[in-house]
Design a protein around this motif. Structure first.
Motif, PDB file in Angstrom:
ATOM      1  N   ARG A  16       0.829  -1.203   0.000  1.00 29.46           N
ATOM      2  CA  ARG A  16       0.000   0.000   0.000  1.00 29.46           C
ATOM      3  C   ARG A  16       0.864   1.255   0.000  1.00 29.46           C
ATOM      4  O   ARG A  16       0.455   2.299  -0.497  1.00 29.46           O
ATOM      5  CB  ARG A  16      -0.911  -0.004   1.226  1.00 29.46           C
ATOM      6  CG  ARG A  16      -2.046  -1.015   1.165  1.00 29.46           C
ATOM      7  CD  ARG A  16      -3.085  -0.719   2.219  1.00 29.46           C
ATOM      8  NE  ARG A  16      -2.522  -0.792   3.565  1.00 29.46           N
ATOM      9  CZ  ARG A  16      -2.514  -1.910   4.295  1.00 29.46           C
ATOM     10  NH1 ARG A  16      -3.029  -3.029   3.801  1.00 29.46           N
ATOM     11  NH2 ARG A  16      -2.003  -1.908   5.507  1.00 29.46           N
ATOM     12  N   SER A  17       2.069   1.163   0.550  1.00 26.65           N
ATOM     13  CA  SER A  17       2.947   2.335   0.643  1.00 26.65           C
ATOM     14  C   SER A  17       3.793   2.534  -0.614  1.00 26.65           C
ATOM     15  O   SER A  17       4.603   3.466  -0.651  1.00 26.65           O
ATOM     16  CB  SER A  17       3.870   2.204   1.852  1.00 26.65           C
ATOM     17  OG  SER A  17       4.770   1.115   1.679  1.00 26.65           O
ATOM     18  N   ASP A  18       3.651   1.659  -1.620  1.00 25.69           N
ATOM     19  CA  ASP A  18       4.433   1.816  -2.846  1.00 25.69           C
ATOM     20  C   ASP A  18       4.148   3.154  -3.529  1.00 25.69           C
ATOM     21  O   ASP A  18       5.022   3.716  -4.195  1.00 25.69           O
ATOM     22  CB  ASP A  18       4.141   0.672  -3.822  1.00 25.69           C
ATOM     23  CG  ASP A  18       4.877  -0.603  -3.426  1.00 25.69           C
ATOM     24  OD1 ASP A  18       5.766  -0.516  -2.567  1.00 25.69           O
ATOM     25  OD2 ASP A  18       4.534  -1.681  -3.960  1.00 25.69           O
ATOM     26  N   TYR A  19       2.917   3.649  -3.400  1.00 23.73           N
ATOM     27  CA  TYR A  19       2.523   4.891  -4.057  1.00 23.73           C
ATOM     28  C   TYR A  19       2.436   6.050  -3.072  1.00 23.73           C
ATOM     29  O   TYR A  19       2.020   7.144  -3.445  1.00 23.73           O
ATOM     30  CB  TYR A  19       1.181   4.711  -4.768  1.00 23.73           C
ATOM     31  CG  TYR A  19       1.214   3.627  -5.807  1.00 23.73           C
ATOM     32  CD1 TYR A  19       1.691   3.885  -7.085  1.00 23.73           C
ATOM     33  CD2 TYR A  19       0.787   2.337  -5.515  1.00 23.73           C
ATOM     34  CE1 TYR A  19       1.748   2.889  -8.041  1.00 23.73           C
ATOM     35  CE2 TYR A  19       0.838   1.333  -6.464  1.00 23.73           C
ATOM     36  CZ  TYR A  19       1.317   1.613  -7.729  1.00 23.73           C
ATOM     37  OH  TYR A  19       1.370   0.633  -8.678  1.00 23.73           O
ATOM     38  N   ALA A  20       2.787   5.809  -1.821  1.00 22.15           N
ATOM     39  CA  ALA A  20       2.754   6.881  -0.835  1.00 22.15           C
ATOM     40  C   ALA A  20       3.808   7.936  -1.157  1.00 22.15           C
ATOM     41  O   ALA A  20       4.953   7.617  -1.451  1.00 22.15           O
ATOM     42  CB  ALA A  20       2.992   6.316   0.568  1.00 22.15           C
ATOM     43  N   GLY A  21       3.386   9.191  -1.141  1.00 23.02           N
ATOM     44  CA  GLY A  21       4.303  10.281  -1.426  1.00 23.02           C
ATOM     45  C   GLY A  21       4.221  10.807  -2.840  1.00 23.02           C
ATOM     46  O   GLY A  21       4.955  11.737  -3.196  1.00 23.02           O
ATOM     47  N   TRP A  22       3.330  10.231  -3.675  1.00 18.69           N
ATOM     48  CA  TRP A  22       3.251  10.704  -5.068  1.00 18.69           C
ATOM     49  C   TRP A  22       2.748  12.140  -5.147  1.00 18.69           C
ATOM     50  O   TRP A  22       3.128  12.889  -6.064  1.00 18.69           O
ATOM     51  CB  TRP A  22       2.360   9.779  -5.899  1.00 18.69           C
ATOM     52  CG  TRP A  22       0.884   9.868  -5.579  1.00 18.69           C
ATOM     53  CD1 TRP A  22       0.193   9.094  -4.717  1.00 18.69           C
ATOM     54  CD2 TRP A  22      -0.053  10.789  -6.133  1.00 18.69           C
ATOM     55  NE1 TRP A  22      -1.123   9.462  -4.682  1.00 18.69           N
ATOM     56  CE2 TRP A  22      -1.304  10.508  -5.545  1.00 18.69           C
ATOM     57  CE3 TRP A  22       0.029  11.825  -7.061  1.00 18.69           C
ATOM     58  CZ2 TRP A  22      -2.452  11.224  -5.841  1.00 18.69           C
ATOM     59  CZ3 TRP A  22      -1.116  12.548  -7.367  1.00 18.69           C
ATOM     60  CH2 TRP A  22      -2.338  12.252  -6.770  1.00 18.69           C
ATOM     61  N   LYS A  23       1.926  12.535  -4.190  1.00 14.97           N
ATOM     62  CA  LYS A  23       1.439  13.913  -4.200  1.00 14.97           C
ATOM     63  C   LYS A  23       2.572  14.898  -3.971  1.00 14.97           C
ATOM     64  O   LYS A  23       2.639  15.954  -4.610  1.00 14.97           O
ATOM     65  CB  LYS A  23       0.355  14.093  -3.129  1.00 14.97           C
ATOM     66  CG  LYS A  23      -0.915  13.297  -3.378  1.00 14.97           C
ATOM     67  CD  LYS A  23      -1.930  13.539  -2.279  1.00 14.97           C
ATOM     68  CE  LYS A  23      -3.195  12.722  -2.515  1.00 14.97           C
ATOM     69  NZ  LYS A  23      -4.204  12.925  -1.435  1.00 14.97           N
ATOM     70  N   GLU A  24       3.470  14.542  -3.051  1.00 15.92           N
ATOM     71  CA  GLU A  24       4.612  15.415  -2.792  1.00 15.92           C
ATOM     72  C   GLU A  24       5.526  15.488  -4.009  1.00 15.92           C
ATOM     73  O   GLU A  24       6.042  16.559  -4.353  1.00 15.92           O
ATOM     74  CB  GLU A  24       5.399  14.907  -1.572  1.00 15.92           C
ATOM     75  CG  GLU A  24       4.700  15.101  -0.245  1.00 15.92           C
ATOM     76  CD  GLU A  24       3.562  14.112  -0.019  1.00 15.92           C
ATOM     77  OE1 GLU A  24       3.463  13.137  -0.826  1.00 15.92           O
ATOM     78  OE2 GLU A  24       2.784  14.290   0.927  1.00 15.92           O
ATOM     79  N   ARG A 257       8.935   5.857  -2.577  1.00 11.19           N
ATOM     80  CA  ARG A 257       9.075   4.614  -3.322  1.00 11.19           C
ATOM     81  C   ARG A 257       9.183   4.924  -4.826  1.00 11.19           C
ATOM     82  O   ARG A 257       8.705   5.967  -5.301  1.00 11.19           O
ATOM     83  CB  ARG A 257       7.870   3.697  -3.074  1.00 11.19           C
ATOM     84  CG  ARG A 257       7.675   3.322  -1.630  1.00 11.19           C
ATOM     85  CD  ARG A 257       8.699   2.324  -1.168  1.00 11.19           C
ATOM     86  NE  ARG A 257       8.559   1.053  -1.867  1.00 11.19           N
ATOM     87  CZ  ARG A 257       9.437   0.055  -1.791  1.00 11.19           C
ATOM     88  NH1 ARG A 257      10.515   0.195  -1.055  1.00 11.19           N
ATOM     89  NH2 ARG A 257       9.224  -1.070  -2.432  1.00 11.19           N
ATOM     90  N   PRO A 258       9.815   4.030  -5.613  1.00  9.85           N
ATOM     91  CA  PRO A 258       9.988   4.281  -7.046  1.00  9.85           C
ATOM     92  C   PRO A 258       8.677   4.526  -7.796  1.00  9.85           C
ATOM     93  O   PRO A 258       8.603   5.407  -8.648  1.00  9.85           O
ATOM     94  CB  PRO A 258      10.689   3.006  -7.538  1.00  9.85           C
ATOM     95  CG  PRO A 258      11.388   2.474  -6.339  1.00  9.85           C
ATOM     96  CD  PRO A 258      10.514   2.804  -5.185  1.00  9.85           C
ATOM     97  N   MET A 259       7.622   3.748  -7.480  1.00 10.92           N
ATOM     98  CA  MET A 259       6.368   3.924  -8.216  1.00 10.92           C
ATOM     99  C   MET A 259       5.713   5.259  -7.886  1.00 10.92           C
ATOM    100  O   MET A 259       5.072   5.874  -8.730  1.00 10.92           O
ATOM    101  CB  MET A 259       5.413   2.774  -7.902  1.00 10.92           C
ATOM    102  CG  MET A 259       5.836   1.456  -8.528  1.00 10.92           C
ATOM    103  SD  MET A 259       6.256   1.599 -10.287  1.00 10.92           S
ATOM    104  CE  MET A 259       4.720   2.210 -10.947  1.00 10.92           C
ATOM    105  N   ALA A 260       5.870   5.711  -6.638  1.00  6.81           N
ATOM    106  CA  ALA A 260       5.359   7.037  -6.282  1.00  6.81           C
ATOM    107  C   ALA A 260       6.122   8.113  -7.042  1.00  6.81           C
ATOM    108  O   ALA A 260       5.547   9.132  -7.456  1.00  6.81           O
ATOM    109  CB  ALA A 260       5.473   7.261  -4.784  1.00  6.81           C
TER     110      ALA A 260
END
Length: 477
Positions: A16-24, A257-260
């Motif tokens: 679930r955290s793989d995409y965490a931080g994409w907004k930043e 994460r890379p995906m984010a």
């Protein structure tokens, strides 16, 4: 015994955290892109050019019309040997020919008049000799003095106007109505029909050719979408290669994460391109408004406006929304490919080689659209081929929007096309999720397509091994 359960919960939390931080990442990348001097400089230059383009082109057009308003020919002498009773007193009328005199003389003496005209200096006279040849056609010969100060463009305009008058006048002279003459001059078309084994005429598979206006609209749509896709994908690839070559990505990976990272960059690049083109569109509308205020409604493109309105009579909010969503989906699709291409490169000097795969996909998709446009114009393509090209993920973003807006595509096929592109984008994104983390930390020679597929295979085998290990632990538990 509770340890395996805790491990599974930790694994799920990591997914679930793989995409965490994409907004930043999105916010940071967008701000950085908008702050770049190159971006602001290009935006300002393009906006200025667009703002002055329509008024300047309209002014030049009206100036050209004013310069051509009055002809420089002072005398038009007509030698008519056809025997037709044509009244040439109203041959050339209007403000353009108000100062010109039209004189008809007997048929004899044309050669002597031409010799005298050649001996004269600074003559502004134009002679026309009309004869009916034995081959069965009317011959109009226009002569001006070699030393005459008459512009070729002015003389060409006069000869064309006089020829148009003569075409209508000869019809009236032989007492044939324009309707009858139009019927007589209708072209004769022939075609070969093929029969089926049952003796019936086989249906024609080739479609009807589109007009040149429709061709230019379709071609323009391909160019616009290609510019949007290329700008968005190029920004993503350049950003990723820059961060890898400067080792900035290693610091970014500490908290993101890379995906984010790639998701945030794709959305930032997409937003940047949308801001650019939205700004260009607003500037164009402002430019048209300025042109209308300064020069009236007869600005640039005013003559083509009714034809364009007729082309888009079937356009509604649904079709426009569907076309826009398709363009955005296509940009997202190609942006993922650009992200993969950028991750396969470790040095800036290898960027051109690493982007070959991305550029190949882009060229294939756009060239399919261009080839389809040409075939549609020639009428050598069936609707089935158009539908297939609108469904293929590589070409759909270039082909589908314009064809849908022009009514060349049914709504059902358009929805299928959009669904295929979205599913393809989701599948490509899933593939990227498996290999991107390994590629983003890779440093070495440019990865080829087979290397990327091998990375995906290794990741899948590793994931299957972890899954089997978890099942065995659960079984022992």
């Amino acid at each position: 015994m509770p340890l395996p359960c805790k491990m599974r919960r930790t694994e799920a939390a990591m997914k679930r955290s793989d995409y965490a931080g994409w907004k930043e990442v999105f916010s940071f990348s967008l701000r950085q892109e908008l702050k770049q001097k190159s971006f602001r400089g290009l935006l300002i230059v393009m906006c200025v050019l667009i703002l002055v383009f329509v008024p300047v082109s309209t002014w030049l057009g009206q100036r050209g019309e004013e310069q051509e308003k009055d002809t420089e020919v002072s005398l038009l002498t007509i030698y008519d040997e056809t025997g037709l009773n044509i009244d040439y007193t109203h041959a050339l009328e209007g403000e353009r020919y108000a100062t010109m005199q039209v004189v008809r003389v007997p048929g004899e003496g044309f050669e002597e008049h031409v010799k005298a005209l050649e001996e004269s200096e600074d003559s502004t006279e134009l002679i026309v000799h009309i004869a009916y040849e034995e081959a069965g056609y009317f011959n109009l010969t226009f002569v001006k003095a070699a030393t005459a100060d008459l512009k070729d463009k002015d003389c060409d305009k006069l000869t064309q106007d006089f020829t148009d008058f003569f075409q209508d006048a000869r019809i009236s002279a032989v007492d044939v109505s324009p309707e009858q003459m139009e019927f007589i001059n209708q072209p004769v078309e022939t075609r070969i029909e093929h029969t089926t084994p049952e003796g019936e005429i086989a249906p024609e598979e080739e479609g009807e050719g589109i007009s040149m206006t429709e061709y230019y609209v379709l071609l323009g749509g391909i160019v616009v979408v290609m510019l949007i896709v290329n700008m968005g994908g190029g920004q993503i690839a350049f950003s990723i290669v820059t961060e890898k070559s400067t080792r900035v990505v290693e610091y970014l990976m500490i908290n993101v994460r890379p995906m984010a990272l790639i998701l945030g960059k794709i959305l930032a690049a997409l937003s940047t391109v949308m801001i650019q083109f939205a700004t260009y569109g607003i500037c164009y509308l402002i430019s048209c408004g300025i042109s209308g205020v300064l020069f009236g409604s007869g600005g640039a493109g005013a003559e083509q406006a009714p034809a364009l309105e007729a082309l888009f009579t079937g356009v509604n909010v649904g079709t426009v929304l569907l076309a826009v969503v398709m363009i955005l989906a296509g940009v997202f699709f190609y942006s993922i490919v650009a992200g993969l291409a950028g991750a396969s490169v470790s040095k800036m000097e290898e960027m051109a080689e690493g982007l070959k795969l991305y550029q190949m996909f882009l060229v294939i998709g756009s060239y399919i659209g261009i080839f389809l446009c040409i075939m549609q114009m020639l009428g050598k393509v069936s609707q089935t081929v158009v539908d297939i090209c609108c469904i293929i993920p590589l070409s759909a973003p270039f082909v589908m929007p314009a064809n849908l807006l022009l009514g060349k595509l049914s709504m059902s096929v358009a929805l299928i096309s959009l669904a295929v592109v979205i599913l393809s984008t989701a599948g490509l994104f899933s593939f990227t999720a498996k290999v991107y983390e390994s590629m983003i930390f890779y440093n070495g020679n440019v990865l080829k397509l087979k290397d990327i597929l091998q990375i995906a295979k290794n990741r899948r085998l590793a994931a299957n091994a972890v899954k089997r290990s978890g099942e065995e632990e659960k079984h022992h538990e």
